[in-house]
Structure formats: structure tokens, C-alpha cells
Design an enzyme around this catalytic site. Structure first.
Site, PDB file in Angstrom:
ATOM      1  N   MET A  91      53.473  -0.456 -26.258  1.00 16.89           N
ATOM      2  CA  MET A  91      52.269  -0.589 -27.197  1.00 16.89           C
ATOM      3  C   MET A  91      51.215   0.193 -27.982  1.00 16.89           C
ATOM      4  O   MET A  91      50.419   0.334 -28.340  1.00 16.89           O
ATOM      5  CB  MET A  91      51.321  -2.162 -27.319  1.00 16.89           C
ATOM      6  CG  MET A  91      51.907  -3.658 -27.738  1.00 16.89           C
ATOM      7  SD  MET A  91      52.175  -4.778 -27.455  1.00 16.89           S
ATOM      8  CE  MET A  91      50.122  -4.582 -28.135  1.00 16.89           C
TER       9      MET A  91
ATOM     10  N   ASP B 145      49.998  -8.860 -12.484  1.00 13.71           N
ATOM     11  CA  ASP B 145      50.853  -7.544 -12.219  1.00 13.71           C
ATOM     12  C   ASP B 145      50.707  -6.502 -11.511  1.00 13.71           C
ATOM     13  O   ASP B 145      50.289  -5.642 -11.677  1.00 13.71           O
ATOM     14  CB  ASP B 145      50.850  -6.883 -13.989  1.00 13.71           C
ATOM     15  CG  ASP B 145      52.404  -5.608 -14.358  1.00 13.71           C
ATOM     16  OD1 ASP B 145      53.223  -5.976 -13.562  1.00 13.71           O
ATOM     17  OD2 ASP B 145      52.070  -4.890 -15.228  1.00 13.71           O
TER      18      ASP B 145
ATOM     19  N   VAL C  34      48.044   6.610 -23.813  1.00 15.38           N
ATOM     20  CA  VAL C  34      46.172   6.298 -22.731  1.00 15.38           C
ATOM     21  C   VAL C  34      46.443   7.696 -23.061  1.00 15.38           C
ATOM     22  O   VAL C  34      46.988   9.169 -22.777  1.00 15.38           O
ATOM     23  CB  VAL C  34      47.496   6.429 -21.556  1.00 15.38           C
ATOM     24  CG1 VAL C  34      45.540   6.418 -20.379  1.00 15.38           C
ATOM     25  CG2 VAL C  34      46.970   5.019 -21.495  1.00 15.38           C
TER      26      VAL C  34
END
Length: 508
Positions: free
Chosen positions: A20, A128, A23
């Protein structure tokens, strides 16, 4: 070609892209380097998820996480700027350098468990934790990526949002995730550091569906785990979430192991040599890439080094201490008498980093060095409303000083910069010392005479890089110093001394 911007941040290069978002490496108007995460997709649901990630990341504060600098989730292209950490991930290090022994693994476990304490204290579950989401500067581990984190009070039945090979069974089954779910993922990550694979049967290999079924059933394969690590890791991997330890218990258990070597401090004392070399090599390469990216964006601009990552808080070395304690500040004080003692009487080992013992010299510092009287001091990074041009943040991101509104002294290059180890006069660490040029001695003496004897912090002099916001040291001055040799920071770890010495112009 127009320069890409997100808010005040100018994009220098892309670090990663996928899924999505992207960086990006960017810099602030004042030259600070940040990582900017931005959204690629543009649906209403995607924007809501990104805004939620921003809110979650902004809630987390701690030494072991990457802090959010600024964000705008409502912008035409939503973005979030975070502290840039030029360090490899645990996954990269295992792949390139092999597994860790028990001592180093306990040190990493303590740092990541403390990160979980910070995350959970903010009312969040990370969801995560995995080797690729933990960066490792020499100073200590840093947990990143809160993209699928959730608040404790949010109930979800959506299956397997995390990386399955390191997810807890309840997460794979789509049940609500809790603090205990992060503990399981920490255990799986530590197992990877010790053995070189995930703890599930077949090491997490196979199709996504096979992995999901295996994880939901808790089909572990813990063969190969060294016996001296079973007590730390296996309790984290218990199928019953209620039977897993709390992060604070993991910290305490790790402290007991670390206390067996009370003289050991940071990663340079615990990590194997090839890990330290890989970490430093990565940092050097990234710093060079940052400078090159800055030149591409603005060829005429002065370039600056990336701030080193802030040091990890040192673990309390007494068994049963219960929690980590912050290491005392190492940038302490100099006096006329102490200067002579530190420079001559206690000199044991002199190691300019690549020069022979006993040699000297200095190159250009990272930028002109300002020596300025301190007006005020506060913990943490200087806030956005701090006085412009007078606010300086230490490289460990633990101290902000505001200097008085006067020019002070500016030095383009010292006559000599050196670092040496000493274990005398109550000291046990590295000292960074500068030798002033004859032309600067009188002005420096006047500065020390003016601040000596005042109450703290007005008795401190800040050593700063003028064309950035970097504070290198802020020693207290107890009496007038004539120089020319001035120890500006004492009781440092070797890596901390290297950062400061090289910034001041020591051989690299």
C-alpha cells in the site's frame, strides 16, 4: 525535475516500495534526516487505515521504538515522518552473519521486551513482531512498523493479519490478539535468532494456507534450540496464551543472565564481532548514501551526517531488579584540574580509530563546531517550538539544550582530536579530548570563566555542530580552563566515543 515534498520534508530517495505504500528518505528544513511513509493506494478504506496507523504510532513512546516526528493523514497524499534509523534488521543479520549465542540473545530479548512494554503501555498490541521488524543499531534493538497494530479494546475476527511464520496460534485463528500474542511473536523471533528459522514445522515453509493451518494448530518444531535458551524462549511459545510470561518477566529473566557479566554494557560487549562489523558497515553505507542523496537534491547545500541512533538504556545488573534503568549521562564535567588529570595522569590506551597508538591529528569536523553557554536543558528531543538556531538535540536523542543568545565560539577545525580509555580516578570508560588551536584558547578561557560557578545547567558549555541541530556534548565547567587540552566527554562506551570524536574531526 521538481522536488517531491511531504509537508516540510524534501524527498531525497526511495528506501522501499510495495503493497500500500512507499518509504522515502527525506530531510527537514533544518537538515534532519527522516523516513517518510506515504500511501500509494487512495481508496477511502486505505486512507482510514493509514490514518489509524498514524494515530497508533504517535501513541508509542520509548527508547526501543522509532518515534514519529510529524504526520498529515489528511493530506492529498497522506504521509508520516519517523526517526530514521540506519541499521540492519535482525533478519538481515541472521541471513548474513549467522545465529546468536545465549548472552547476545538475552541482550536483544531485553530490548525488544522493553519495546513491548512501551507499546502495551500505550494501550496497543503490535501484532507483527518478527525479525524484519526489529532494527539493530549497536546501541540496542528498535521495533518498527505499526501498520497492523490495534488498540486493546478493539475486537477483530479477521484472520492472520501478521506474518504467519511468527504469528501466535490465536492470531492465525482470527481470534482477538492480546499482549500475550506479541509475546509469542517475540519468542518466535528469538527462536529465529538462535536457530536460523521460524519455530513452526518446516520453518514456516509451504503455501500460505499450509502455514496458516500449521500456525493455528500450534504445530511447533523447536529442535536445534540450545538448552541454555529453553527457559527464555519456550515459555513464550506456549499454546495457551494465559501461560505465557509478561514482557516485564522476560526483561527480568534477561537481566539475571546479563548480570553474570556486570562490566558488559551495550551491543559492542554482547554481540559477536561479525554482527558488529555488519551493523557498522550498514550504518556507514547508509550515511554515505544520505550524503549523496542530499547532493542530488541540492548540489550546493552543505551536507551533514545522519544522527546516530539513540543509545539503548542499560540494563540494571542486579538479579531481580525488575525493570531496566537508564544509564547515567556520560557527558559529565571538566575543570582545570581534571583536564590535566584526564589528559596525562590517567591515560591508559590511546586509540585514534585507525591510527597507531600515540598518534594525533584532526580532520574537518562534520561542520563548524560551536561552543555556546547553555541557558536551559530538558530531556528528550527539542520540541518544534524551541528557539530556532539555539536549540540542540543530543545524538542519543535524550537531551535538548537551549543556548544563550550570544555568538560564543566557533571552531572550524581543532588542532587535535583523540579518544582514549581510562580506568582511574573513579572513571571506567572512554574520554574524548580536543586540543584547541592557539588562536581559540583565549576566547575559550573567557567562556569557561563566564559560566564557571553558576548553577546547573548555566554552568555548561554546549559543543554543537553549527549547521545542524546536533548537540555533541554539554560538559559542566567548575572553574576557568586555560587549555589547550579539553576533555569534552568522559565515561563513554567506545561506540559513543567514536561518534563524538569523529564528528569533531578524529581520524576515521
Amino acid at each position: 525535475m521538481p522536488v517531491e515534498r511531504f509537508g516540510p520534508y524534501v524527498v531525497m530517495e526511495e528506501l522501499a516500495s510495495g503493497g500500500m505504500g512507499r518509504v522515502l528518505l527525506a530531510r527537514s528544513p533544518g537538515g534532519r534526516t527522516v523516513a517518510v511513509k506515504t500511501l500509494l493506494a487512495d481508496s477511502a478504506d486505505d486512507r482510514r487505515r493509514f490514518a489509524r496507523e498514524v494515530r497508533i504510532a504517535q501513541r508509542v513512546r520509548g527508547l526501543y521504538t522509532a518515534s514519529v516526528v510529524e504526520a498529515d493523514a489528511e493530506a492529498a497524499k497522506p504521509w508520516m515522518a519517523t526517526e530514521y534509523i540506519p541499521a540492519p534488521s535482525l533478519r538481515d543479520l541472521v541471513d548474513s552473519c549467522g545465529v546468536l549465542g545465549a548472552g547476545a540473545l538475552h541482550w536483544v530479548a531485553a530490548g525488544v521486551a522493553e519495546a513491548l512494554l512501551s507499546i502495551h503501555a500505550a494501550g496497543l498490541v503490535h501484532r507483527d513482531i518478527k525479525p524484519s521488524n526489529v532494527l539493530l543499531p549497536v546501541e540496542g534493538p528498535r521495533v518498527i512498523d505499526f501498520g497492523i497494530s490495534q488498540a486493546h479494546d478493539v475486537t477483530r475476527t479477521q484472520a492472520a493479519l501478521g506474518t504467519v511464520a511468527y504469528a501466535s496460534p490465536e492470531q492465525a485463528r482470527g481470534e482477538p490478539t492480546t499482549v500475550a500474542s506479541d509475546v509469542f511473536s517475540l519468542g518466535a523471533t528469538l527462536f529465529h535468532l538462535a536457530v536460523g528459522r521460524a519455530p513452526y514445522r518446516d520453518g514456516g515453509a509451504g503455501s500460505a494456507l499450509e502455514q496458516l493451518v500449521r500456525t493455528a494448530a500450534g504445530e511447533l518444531d523447536v529442535t536445534g534450540l540450545p538448552g541454555d535458551l529453553e527457559e527464555l524462549i519456550l515459555p513464550c511459545l506456549r499454546f495457551d496464551a494465559a501461560a505465557r510470561p509478561e514482557p516485564a518477566q522476560i526483561v527480568a529473566r534477561s537481566q539475571e543472565r546479563l548480570a553474570e557479566r556486570p562490566s558488559a554494557r551495550g551491543g559492542e560487549d554482547w554481540l559477536p564481532g561479525n554482527w558488529i562489523e555488519a551493523i557498522e558497515r550498514h550504518r556507514t553505507q547508509r550515511m554515505r548514501a544520505v550524503r549523496e542523496a542530499q547532493r542530488r537534491v541540492d548540489p550546493d547545500a552543505r551536507t551533514q551526517l545522519v544522527h546516530p541512533p539513540r543509545p539503548t538504556a542499560r540494563m540494571a545488573m542486579q538479579p531481580g531488579a525488575g525493570q531496566a534503568t537508564r544509564r547515567p549521562r556520560t557527558l559529565l564535567l571538566v575543570t582545570g584540574g581534571a583536564a590535566a588529570t584526564l589528559a596525562v595522569g590517567a591515560l591508559l590506551v590511546l586509540r585514534p580509530w585507525t591510527a597507531e597508538a600515540g598518534s594525533s591529528g584532526a580532520g574537518k569536523p562534520d561542520g563548524p563546531v560551536g561552543i555556546l553557554p547553555v541557558m536551559s536543558e530538558s530531556p528528550g528531543v527539542c520540541p518544534a517550538d524551541s528557539p530556532e538556531g539555539r536549540s540542540w538535540t543530543s545524538d542519543d536523542r535524550q537531551t535538548c539544550v537551549v543556548t544563550a543568545g550570544e555568538k560564543g565560539l566557533t571552531i572550524g577545525q581543532f588542532k587535535n582530536v583523540r579518544a582514549y580509555y581510562q580506568s582511574d580516578n573513579g572513571l571506567n570508560g572512554w574520554t574524548v579530548e580536543v586540543t584547541l588551536n592557539d588562536s581559540d584558547r583565549a576566547a575559550f578561557t573567557r567562556l569557561t570563566d563566564r559560566v564557571a560557578g553558576q548553577s546547573r545547567p548555566q554552568n555548561e558549555l554546549a559543543f554543537v555542530i553549527r549547521d545542524s541541530d546536533r548537540l555533541l556534548a554539554s560538559p559542566a565547567i567548575l572553574e576557568k580552563i586555560a587549555g589547550p587540552k579539553v576533555p569534552v566527554a568522559i565515561n563513554l562506551k567506545k561506540n559513543e566515543a567514536r561518534f563524538i570524536a569523529q564528528a569533531l574531526g578524529a581520524p576515521s
